[in-house]
Design a protein around this motif. Structure first.
Motif, PDB file in Angstrom:
ATOM      1  N   ALA A  27       7.620  -0.590   1.935  1.00  0.00           N
ATOM      2  CA  ALA A  27       6.935   0.515   1.268  1.00  0.00           C
ATOM      3  C   ALA A  27       7.898   1.309   0.395  1.00  0.00           C
ATOM      4  N   ARG A  28       9.082   1.552   0.904  1.00  0.00           N
ATOM      5  CA  ARG A  28      10.071   2.325   0.146  1.00  0.00           C
ATOM      6  C   ARG A  28      10.432   1.615  -1.166  1.00  0.00           C
ATOM      7  N   ARG A  43       7.513   1.573  -3.724  1.00  0.00           N
ATOM      8  CA  ARG A  43       7.386   2.863  -4.425  1.00  0.00           C
ATOM      9  C   ARG A  43       8.539   3.096  -5.409  1.00  0.00           C
ATOM     10  N   ARG A  44       9.747   2.699  -5.015  1.00  0.00           N
ATOM     11  CA  ARG A  44      10.891   2.849  -5.910  1.00  0.00           C
ATOM     12  C   ARG A  44      10.688   2.001  -7.172  1.00  0.00           C
ATOM     13  N   GLY A  98       7.991   3.525  -9.367  1.00  0.00           N
ATOM     14  CA  GLY A  98       8.536   4.666 -10.096  1.00  0.00           C
ATOM     15  C   GLY A  98       9.415   4.238 -11.255  1.00  0.00           C
ATOM     16  N   SER A 119       2.335  -0.719 -11.241  1.00  0.00           N
ATOM     17  CA  SER A 119       2.675   0.492 -10.482  1.00  0.00           C
ATOM     18  C   SER A 119       1.567   0.833  -9.490  1.00  0.00           C
ATOM     19  N   ARG A 163       1.929   0.854  -5.329  1.00  0.00           N
ATOM     20  CA  ARG A 163       1.652   2.043  -4.523  1.00  0.00           C
ATOM     21  C   ARG A 163       0.535   1.772  -3.507  1.00  0.00           C
ATOM     22  N   ALA A 211       2.046  -0.377  -0.788  1.00  0.00           N
ATOM     23  CA  ALA A 211       2.928   0.442   0.056  1.00  0.00           C
ATOM     24  C   ALA A 211       2.099   1.231   1.070  1.00  0.00           C
ATOM     25  N   ASP A 212       0.999   1.826   0.612  1.00  0.00           N
ATOM     26  CA  ASP A 212       0.127   2.571   1.523  1.00  0.00           C
ATOM     27  C   ASP A 212      -0.450   1.649   2.595  1.00  0.00           C
TER      28      ASP A 212
END
Length: 171
Positions: free
Chosen positions: A112-113, A116-117, A120, A143, A147, A150-151
């Motif tokens: 997930a990290r 998201r990175r 971004g 993107s 996201r 990741a959720d």
């Protein structure tokens, strides 16, 4: 030189043709090391210079095959060999592929990290350059995909199928 019971060399580190330390253990489809002598998935050659279109096509094929680790290596080659003004784009795409890799390996937090990175990074690159669809890629869509995944990974806490959850790079 001898070897351990797993076939690992005892007295020397694995080296590539240029003498640099390289782990020669075979890898599975998600890039995890396997024991020496095991059948693995062929690795992506390193340092290949491709056109951006070739990079996107090869990475998409690998992602569709459930090999995001290998796709990350393709993006990494573009990041290292491409023009300076595109390095953040390719680095962000590599982070998305690594995020999917970790998510498929069951590492929800790391996956997930990194998703998201990467999201971004590609969003920031698109905003800074005003290029939302470089080489036919849908950066806003990527993107959003990252996201959402990741959720889902954080909610579920278990590994995902890399091929099933692979993004479509081009709209």
């Amino acid at each position: 030189m001898g070897s351990t019971s797993s076939g690992e060399p005892v007295d020397a580190r694995d080296r590539d043709g240029a003498g640099r330390a390289r782990n020669a253990r075979p890898r599975d489809g998600l890039g995890r090391p396997l024991p020496y002598g095991a059948a693995g998935v062929a690795r992506q050659p390193e340092g290949v210079v491709r056109t951006p279109e070739e990079t996107v096509a090869e990475a998409q094929t690998l992602l569709a095959e459930g090999k995001p680790f290998h796709a990350h290596e393709v993006f990494e080659d573009a990041w290292k060999s491409g023009p300076a003004e595109e390095r953040e784009l390719w680095r962000g795409l590599a982070q998305l592929a690594v995020g999917l890799t970790h998510s498929a390996r069951g590492n929800a937090t790391g996956g997930a990290r990194l998703l998201r990175r990467g999201a971004g990074a590609v969003s920031a690159w698109a905003a800074d350059t005003e290029r939302r669809q470089p080489y036919g890629m849908d950066l806003p869509g990527l993107s959003a995909w990252a996201r959402e995944l990741a959720d889902a990974v954080e909610r579920g806490g278990e590994s995902v199928d890399a091929a099933e959850r692979a993004p479509r790079l081009r709209a």
